[in-house]
Design a protein around this motif. Structure first.
Motif, PDB file in Angstrom:
ATOM      1  N   ARG A  94      42.318  43.078  40.074  1.00 44.37           N
ATOM      2  CA  ARG A  94      40.939  43.553  40.212  1.00 44.37           C
ATOM      3  C   ARG A  94      39.960  42.383  40.151  1.00 44.37           C
ATOM      4  N   TYR A  95      40.239  41.423  39.274  1.00 40.99           N
ATOM      5  CA  TYR A  95      39.383  40.240  39.172  1.00 40.99           C
ATOM      6  C   TYR A  95      39.419  39.438  40.476  1.00 40.99           C
ATOM      7  N   CYS A  96      40.596  39.260  41.035  1.00 43.97           N
ATOM      8  CA  CYS A  96      40.734  38.485  42.278  1.00 43.97           C
ATOM      9  C   CYS A  96      40.099  39.197  43.466  1.00 43.97           C
ATOM     10  N   ALA A  97      40.058  40.507  43.442  1.00 47.69           N
ATOM     11  CA  ALA A  97      39.529  41.277  44.567  1.00 47.69           C
ATOM     12  C   ALA A  97      38.018  41.486  44.496  1.00 47.69           C
ATOM     13  N   ARG A  98      37.376  41.013  43.422  1.00 46.80           N
ATOM     14  CA  ARG A  98      35.926  41.203  43.300  1.00 46.80           C
ATOM     15  C   ARG A  98      35.186  40.430  44.383  1.00 46.80           C
TER      16      ARG A  98
END
Length: 71
Positions: free
Chosen positions: A31-35
């Motif tokens: 989720r952090y990488c896809a922000r």
């Protein structure tokens, strides 16, 4: 990737580790990488050439909203 001018290398932070069985940890990382780089709800179009990005906190020097120019 070969045509990308990246200065000869990459920077990797290997301090973050996720165990194979840590599914919640893996999901948090993904989720952090896809922000997105910008929060879309803080981005407003002023006119055809300018965007206004409203910061949640002032940056260094007390900067407020930033005006971005569309190229």
């Amino acid at each position: 990737m070969q045509a990308w001018q990246h200065g000869g290398g990459f920077s990797v932070n290997a301090a973050v580790r996720i165990e194979a069985a840590d599914r919640p940890g893996l999901e948090r990382l993904l989720r952090y990488c896809a922000r997105p780089p910008f929060a879309l709800e803080r981005l407003q179009q002023r006119d055809a050439e300018h965007l206004l990005y409203e910061n949640t906190r002032p940056g260094s020097g007390g900067r407020g909203p930033q005006i971005l120019i569309i190229i």
